[in-house]
Design an enzyme around this catalytic site. Structure first.
Site, PDB file in Angstrom:
ATOM      1  CE  LYS A 171      34.937  -7.597  18.027  1.00 56.17           C
ATOM      2  NZ  LYS A 171      34.979  -6.129  18.266  1.00 56.17           N
ATOM      3  CB  ILE A 172      35.303 -15.773  19.809  1.00 55.98           C
ATOM      4  CG1 ILE A 172      34.085 -16.253  18.998  1.00 55.98           C
ATOM      5  CG2 ILE A 172      35.634 -16.720  20.930  1.00 55.98           C
ATOM      6  CD1 ILE A 172      32.862 -16.572  19.803  1.00 55.98           C
TER       7      ILE A 172
END
Length: 223
Positions: free
Chosen positions: A84-85
């Protein structure tokens, strides 16, 4: 529609898995902190239960170099891990780099169709628009899903839409009607998907009528 569980609680994950409905898990730093356990311990426990199903684990760096460095290490935890960015300029730059390296990514904290478009153009595996948080500020969160679905269909993007910040079953229903790929659901909301008052009333009536029958009317296997 695929159902992901939005949690880091291993007992919740095991229970949802036992229902046979679990397609993946998403986490974030807040959810992991609530477990009171080290990050790697939690991540490995989740991956062990999920097997080859997707697990999203989040970076905590906010700069490009830090996100890429952390993402590469997180990705080593398993081939089913998506990193997750956050939806920032540096984040999208990191997604582009990581996608070119074959690392799965999940762009999080998305609140506009244009942010979702940028994520898809960068090659994100998943995009996570937050419907509940938009509702909280008197915006129509589900409208965001409608617009992202339309944009992705227009251009044939392969990025999967994860409806996030789900607060109640209605979010799931509307997302499914719009054709979103995935809903990531808190455990308490997933439990509510089973429920309807007429189901409870009907079951109670059926059992009452059955129990009123003479015992010799009932085969042994139904007693």
């Amino acid at each position: 529609m695929k159902f992901f569980l939005d949690t880091a609680n291993i007992e919740e994950i095991k229970k949802a898995d036992d229902w046979g409905l679990l397609d993946g898990v998403t986490t974030n730093p807040t959810l992991i902190a609530k477990t009171g356990k080290p990050f790697l311990q939690v991540a490995k426990e989740i991956i062990e239960v999920l097997g080859d199903r997707p697990v999203s684990l989040e970076v905590v760096a906010t700069d490009y170099e830090g996100m890429v460095k952390q993402a590469r290490e997180i990705a080593k935890l398993g081939p089913n891990v998506a990193v997750k960015i956050p939806m920032t300029a540096d984040g999208i730059k990191a997604v582009k780099t990581l996608s070119e390296e074959g690392i799965k990514t999940n762009v999080t904290l998305v609140f506009s169709p244009m942010q979702a478009l940028l994520a898809a153009k960068a090659g994100a595996t998943y995009v996570s628009p937050f419907v509940g948080r938009l509702d909280d500020i008197s915006m129509e969160g589900i409208k965001l899903i409608e617009e992202i679905v339309a944009i992705y269909n227009n251009y044939g993007f392969e990025t999967e839409i994860i409806v996030a910040s789900v607060r109640h079953p209605e979010h799931v229903r509307m997302a499914a009607l719009l054709g979103a790929d995935i809903a990531t659901i808190p455990f308490a909301v997933m439990e509510k998907l089973f429920k309807h008052p007429l189901t409870d009333i009907g079951l109670e009536r059926f059992l009452k009528d059955w129990n009123a029958l003479p015992e010799d009317f009932k085969p042994d296997f139904l007693k």
